[in-house]
Design a protein around this motif. Structure first.
Motif, PDB file in Angstrom:
ATOM      1  N   VAL A 146       0.821  -1.217   0.000  1.00  0.00           N
ATOM      2  CA  VAL A 146       0.000   0.000   0.000  1.00  0.00           C
ATOM      3  C   VAL A 146       0.850   1.259   0.000  1.00  0.00           C
ATOM      4  O   VAL A 146       0.579   2.217  -0.744  1.00  0.00           O
ATOM      5  CB  VAL A 146      -0.951   0.008   1.215  1.00  0.00           C
ATOM      6  N   TYR A 171       3.688   1.816  -1.227  1.00  0.00           N
ATOM      7  CA  TYR A 171       4.382   2.054  -2.498  1.00  0.00           C
ATOM      8  C   TYR A 171       3.459   2.640  -3.565  1.00  0.00           C
ATOM      9  O   TYR A 171       3.928   3.207  -4.545  1.00  0.00           O
ATOM     10  CB  TYR A 171       5.012   0.752  -3.008  1.00  0.00           C
ATOM     11  N   GLN A 172       2.143   2.477  -3.382  1.00  0.00           N
ATOM     12  CA  GLN A 172       1.199   3.054  -4.330  1.00  0.00           C
ATOM     13  C   GLN A 172       1.342   4.568  -4.386  1.00  0.00           C
ATOM     14  O   GLN A 172       1.069   5.187  -5.418  1.00  0.00           O
ATOM     15  CB  GLN A 172      -0.242   2.689  -3.942  1.00  0.00           C
ATOM     16  N   LYS A 173       1.764   5.192  -3.283  1.00  0.00           N
ATOM     17  CA  LYS A 173       1.851   6.641  -3.197  1.00  0.00           C
ATOM     18  C   LYS A 173       3.201   7.172  -3.665  1.00  0.00           C
ATOM     19  O   LYS A 173       3.413   8.377  -3.712  1.00  0.00           O
ATOM     20  CB  LYS A 173       1.590   7.081  -1.756  1.00  0.00           C
ATOM     21  N   LYS A 190       8.729   3.582  -8.136  1.00  0.00           N
ATOM     22  CA  LYS A 190       8.198   2.496  -7.308  1.00  0.00           C
ATOM     23  C   LYS A 190       9.152   1.308  -7.289  1.00  0.00           C
ATOM     24  O   LYS A 190       9.406   0.707  -6.247  1.00  0.00           O
ATOM     25  CB  LYS A 190       6.823   2.062  -7.831  1.00  0.00           C
ATOM     26  N   TRP A 208       4.049  -6.083 -12.651  1.00  0.00           N
ATOM     27  CA  TRP A 208       3.167  -5.720 -11.550  1.00  0.00           C
ATOM     28  C   TRP A 208       3.634  -6.400 -10.265  1.00  0.00           C
ATOM     29  O   TRP A 208       4.213  -7.492 -10.305  1.00  0.00           O
ATOM     30  CB  TRP A 208       1.735  -6.178 -11.821  1.00  0.00           C
ATOM     31  N   LYS A 221      -5.983  -3.039  -9.252  1.00  0.00           N
ATOM     32  CA  LYS A 221      -5.424  -3.413  -7.954  1.00  0.00           C
ATOM     33  C   LYS A 221      -3.893  -3.434  -7.921  1.00  0.00           C
ATOM     34  O   LYS A 221      -3.275  -3.152  -6.879  1.00  0.00           O
ATOM     35  CB  LYS A 221      -5.949  -4.801  -7.559  1.00  0.00           C
ATOM     36  N   LEU A 252       0.209  -2.961  -8.419  1.00  0.00           N
ATOM     37  CA  LEU A 252       1.216  -1.918  -8.369  1.00  0.00           C
ATOM     38  C   LEU A 252       2.085  -2.075  -9.614  1.00  0.00           C
ATOM     39  O   LEU A 252       2.871  -3.019  -9.712  1.00  0.00           O
ATOM     40  CB  LEU A 252       2.060  -2.067  -7.113  1.00  0.00           C
TER      41      LEU A 252
END
Length: 212
Positions: A146, A148-150, A155, A181, A203, A205
């Motif tokens: 989660v 790393y999504q930001k 990434k 991914w 969903k 990354l």
């Protein structure tokens, strides 16, 4: 073709069984599982410390550790079959089977692959994706992704810095022929109706962007 790497850290997690079930149910010969090394690779690390063998020898043993984990995965679900060569991978695909790749034979035949701990099952999954002309490569991790999504845009580098992906993965995944991914082990739920790119985009990354 999709390539899905299942890390050795998933062993013992109930999610692993569900991943295998879905890969058997919906794989249809078009999804190849790349096994991690897990506790087998950890044993190689310990043996290297005790014996002082070279990284080249340890690399060979680590590949056999991946083979062991692959055989273990196939043993956990009777619908899975193993494949250790391009011909066997193609045959299992024609048979519409759930496929587990045993990497040692193919990887040891390629002298261009560095024989060191910097190349793990993550990089080898990208190597296989290139080899097979895959369109999707998914790395399934035990850790939550989660945060790393930001992170943008690096990434992939953040995952490398946090030791979630090996340092050579950037080079092995530089191809534009497939998307890369990362998913958490609990994200198997997005594939309960089949392997769908749209669900993956919602969903997953995505890690390719760093290579653009």
């Amino acid at each position: 073709m999709w390539v899905i790497k299942l890390g050795g850290s998933l062993l013992g997690a109930p999610e692993l069984l569900r991943w295998l079930e879905l890969l058997v149910q919906f794989g249809d010969g078009k999804v190849v599982i790349v096994p991690g090394g897990g506790l087998f690779a950890n044993s190689v690390r310990e043996a290297q410390k005790i014996s002082n063998i070279s990284d080249e020898v340890a690399h060979q043993l680590a590949l056999l550790a991946m083979d062991q984990f692959g055989i273990l995965l196939a043993g956990m679900n009777s619908g899975l079959v193993t494949a250790s060569s391009e011909l066997e991978l193609a045959e299992r695909g024609w048979q519409h089977r759930g496929i587990v790749w045993l990497p040692s034979k193919m990887v040891l035949a390629d002298a261009s692959i560095p024989q060191s701990w910097q190349v793990t099952s993550d990089s080898l999954s990208a190597w296989l994706a290139n080899k097979l002309g895959a369109v999707q490569l998914i790395l399934v991790k035990s850790k939550s992704l989660v945060t790393y999504q930001k992170v943008a845009p690096n990434k992939l580098q953040h995952l490398v810095d946090d030791d979630l992906i090996d340092s050579q993965f950037v080079n092995f995944s530089a191809s534009k022929s497939f998307q890369v991914w990362a998913l958490n082990k609990a994200d198997y739920t997005i594939f309960e109706q089949g392997f769908n790119v749209r669900k993956l985009q919602e969903k997953g990354l995505q890690l390719n962007a760093i290579n653009s």
